[in-house]
Scaffold this motif. Structure first.
Motif, PDB file in Angstrom:
ATOM      1  N   PRO A  72      32.451   1.124  19.183  1.00  0.00           N
ATOM      2  CA  PRO A  72      33.097   2.367  19.641  1.00  0.00           C
ATOM      3  C   PRO A  72      32.540   3.616  18.969  1.00  0.00           C
ATOM      4  CG  PRO A  72      34.741   0.668  19.268  1.00  0.00           C
ATOM      5  CD  PRO A  72      33.450   0.136  18.719  1.00  0.00           C
ATOM      6  N   LEU A  73      32.118   3.514  17.713  1.00  0.00           N
ATOM      7  CA  LEU A  73      31.527   4.666  17.030  1.00  0.00           C
ATOM      8  C   LEU A  73      30.184   5.033  17.657  1.00  0.00           C
ATOM      9  CD1 LEU A  73      32.304   3.602  13.341  1.00  0.00           C
ATOM     10  CD2 LEU A  73      33.614   5.154  14.802  1.00  0.00           C
ATOM     11  N   ILE A  74      29.397   4.032  18.001  1.00  0.00           N
ATOM     12  CA  ILE A  74      28.118   4.283  18.674  1.00  0.00           C
ATOM     13  C   ILE A  74      28.360   4.881  20.050  1.00  0.00           C
ATOM     14  CG2 ILE A  74      26.016   3.194  19.553  1.00  0.00           C
ATOM     15  CD1 ILE A  74      26.366   1.059  17.383  1.00  0.00           C
ATOM     16  N   ARG A  75      29.395   4.393  20.743  1.00  0.00           N
ATOM     17  CA  ARG A  75      29.714   4.913  22.073  1.00  0.00           C
ATOM     18  C   ARG A  75      30.140   6.381  21.995  1.00  0.00           C
ATOM     19  NH1 ARG A  75      33.313   1.421  23.449  1.00  0.00           N
ATOM     20  NH2 ARG A  75      31.875   0.037  24.554  1.00  0.00           N
ATOM     21  N   ASP A  76      30.913   6.740  20.973  1.00  0.00           N
ATOM     22  CA  ASP A  76      31.337   8.137  20.816  1.00  0.00           C
ATOM     23  C   ASP A  76      30.131   9.063  20.654  1.00  0.00           C
ATOM     24  OD1 ASP A  76      33.966   7.470  21.054  1.00  0.00           O
ATOM     25  OD2 ASP A  76      34.375   7.422  18.893  1.00  0.00           O
ATOM     26  N   ARG A  77      29.132   8.625  19.896  1.00  0.00           N
ATOM     27  CA  ARG A  77      27.938   9.449  19.724  1.00  0.00           C
ATOM     28  C   ARG A  77      27.145   9.521  21.032  1.00  0.00           C
ATOM     29  NH1 ARG A  77      26.166  11.025  14.945  1.00  0.00           N
ATOM     30  NH2 ARG A  77      23.973  10.804  15.560  1.00  0.00           N
ATOM     31  N   ALA A  78      27.123   8.440  21.778  1.00  0.00           N
ATOM     32  CA  ALA A  78      26.422   8.457  23.059  1.00  0.00           C
ATOM     33  C   ALA A  78      27.089   9.433  24.020  1.00  0.00           C
ATOM     34  CB  ALA A  78      26.393   7.054  23.664  1.00  0.00           C
ATOM     35  N   ARG A  79      28.412   9.506  23.994  1.00  0.00           N
ATOM     36  CA  ARG A  79      29.131  10.451  24.856  1.00  0.00           C
ATOM     37  C   ARG A  79      28.844  11.894  24.458  1.00  0.00           C
ATOM     38  NH1 ARG A  79      34.822   7.064  24.784  1.00  0.00           N
ATOM     39  NH2 ARG A  79      34.277   5.593  26.459  1.00  0.00           N
ATOM     40  N   GLY A  80      28.422  12.088  23.213  1.00  0.00           N
ATOM     41  CA  GLY A  80      28.028  13.423  22.777  1.00  0.00           C
ATOM     42  C   GLY A  80      26.570  13.728  23.056  1.00  0.00           C
TER      43      GLY A  80
END
Length: 205
Positions: free
Chosen positions: A52-60
């Motif tokens: 989920p932390l990697i996904r949050d950065r991808a969404r940014g």
């Protein structure tokens, strides 16, 4: 006096010892499987936290991410501030709390490989490109020319076309890092302490 025949109880005891030896033998070989299973399960639990932390950065819109997994048996990461990293690309700190999340566990090379494989499987949305079976093009030759230089040019072209590397769309790497934390005591004096962490790097091309 004739010798008495062996009793049934003795034969039963021998059969029991045979079964016990067989059970001990199977248990001895099973431990490798148990280590692999529990190691994989434990890494899976950590992957469920970091994805989920990697996904949050991808969404940014951020293609590259570095996460520092801090073992549960190191106190320096809890009370200090991370130093030594660029402020433009600070890593994401993940404090591990499990009783098995010690550096002893994460120091194992097999654990790092399992972490890499599981994270890659969780975030990769494309398969690696298939092997290229396209025939190598013929040597580049000028019409009517069979000179030495013409042959060399054609061979170089053929080798270049056949050996062109294909870059993977997603790369995941996990390795050990020495990290530094700056702490402040009750007198306002700063002190820098070092520790160990697992650096998980994700690069999307």
């Amino acid at each position: 006096m004739a010798d008495a025949p062996p009793s049934y109880q003795s034969a039963q005891g021998f059969e029991h010892r045979e079964k016990e030896a067989e059970s001990n033998s199977s248990h001895r070989f099973k431990i490798r499987e148990e280590i692999g299973v529990y190691r994989s399960q434990h890494v899976t639990a950590v992957v469920a936290t970091v994805v989920p932390l990697i996904r949050d950065r991808a969404r940014g819109g951020l293609a590259n991410s570095t996460l520092l997994l801090l073992p549960s048996d190191q106190e320096s990461s809890r009370n200090g501030k991370l130093v030594g990293y660029s402020s433009e690309e600070p890593p994401v700190l993940v404090q591990l709390e499990g009783e098995h999340d010690t550096m002893e566990f994460w120091r194992q090379p097999e654990v790092l490989r399992t972490l890499q494989d599981q994270v890659l499987a969780a975030i990769s949305d494309t398969l690696p490109p298939p092997a290229d079976d396209t025939p190598v093009p013929p040597r580049a030759m000028l019409p009517g020319k069979t000179s030495f230089f013409g042959r060399k040019l054609g061979e170089a072209f053929a080798i270049s076309a056949a050996a062109a590397p294909l870059k993977a769309p997603v790369a995941v790497r996990a390795d050990h890092h020495c990290v530094f934390f700056r702490t402040e005591n009750e007198y306002g004096l700063y002190h820098t302490v070092d520790g160990q962490a697992v650096a998980l790097t994700v690069e999307v091309s």
